[in-house]
Enzyme design. Sequence first.
Site: not given
Length: 356
Positions: A175, A178-179
């Site tokens: 992801c 997300c990261d």
Amino acid sequence: MASVEKVVIIGSGPAGWAAAIYTARANLNPLVIEGDPISEKNRQQGTLPLGQLNLTLEVENYPGYPSGHTRELLKSALPEESQPYWVAANKPQPNHGINGPELMELMRQQAKNFGTRIVSKDVLKVDFSKQPFTLTTHDGEKVQALSVIIATGARANYLGLPSEDAFKNRGVSACAVCDGALPRFRNNPIIVVGGGDSAIEEANYLAKFGSKVLLLVRKDTFRASKIMQQRALDNPKIDVRWNTELHEVLGNDDKGVTGVKLQNNKTGEIVEQPCTGVFLAIGHTPNTSFLDGQLKLTDKKYIQWTTPARTYTSVEAVFAAGDVADDYYRQAITAAGSGCMAALDAERYLAHHGHV
Ligand code: NDP
């Protein structure tokens, strides 16, 4: 045990919230079991509440959201505590469409506005052998229901390499949204695996942070749509490596990922490439394991819809909506559409059997 629910919706992506909005407006007083937001397992495998859209940056193809001032919309539509964090942090708005988490919070709020009740837990077990059905959540609570709509979606796949597993959360991710903004990825080479729309979306996003992005495509063609292909080819920071597979992730305890071994699957040649991140974008697996064989699944483990143009499953009064049953269209709008269909199917079932 508490009273028997008329309809319980499991899952909180677009299918789940559309089902909730429709069943709430039909006075069925729906309960949505949206998933456990605290579970590390959910975080790692990408099954946190609000579904895959919560992990997506710009959603350009959900009808009704051209580019515009989504921040103003959010501020007027949502209570402050539900506003995605970047509203408060004053992060830039998307250039097109709407951000995935924004769209999901709007859908969740819309369902709440009509009285939907929400439980933030995972369903670990179901008993569809007799009515009322019983659903057991991760803390052992049991919920009984006359009808159930399953909208648990699908999650990102990993390759299954031991070295990939060893560095999850320390450079390996599925992801980018997300990261990707983490310091470790900044100004360093990043690997993205996959040739679909997701891979290109992730590569474009990561190109904002990394020094360059190597996009590994196992064939000599993309699977992505033409417009996305062009975006990858036009981005000077994206280096597409055709016929190339991830052979091994390299790293150590101290630094996490430090590089990869890449293999050309035509020549067999293996080369080392330094990098600080590896992002997988190689498709999805439906979240159906909690069903434990109680519903008929397809070969790929998606729930089987048993009747054309209906959301019926192999058990009467259990309906399926969204990506958990659809490995073909897999779009937010189609998921929301089938959530609406499941709600209408549940309503008609309950009416037909004298429950409403
Ligand atoms: P897809 O199934 O479309 O693509 C998966 C990609 O991963 C393919 O290129 C596939 O290669 C590759 N792959 C699969 N397994 C492996 C493996 N073991 N090793 C290496 N490569 C592998 O999934 P996506 O997640 O990209 O997209 C899912 C759906 O969501 C699509 O319908 C897509 O259009 C949509 N989507 C739309 C977006 C948008 O409109 N902005 C953004 C993101 C997704 P191969 O082709 O060789 O099988």
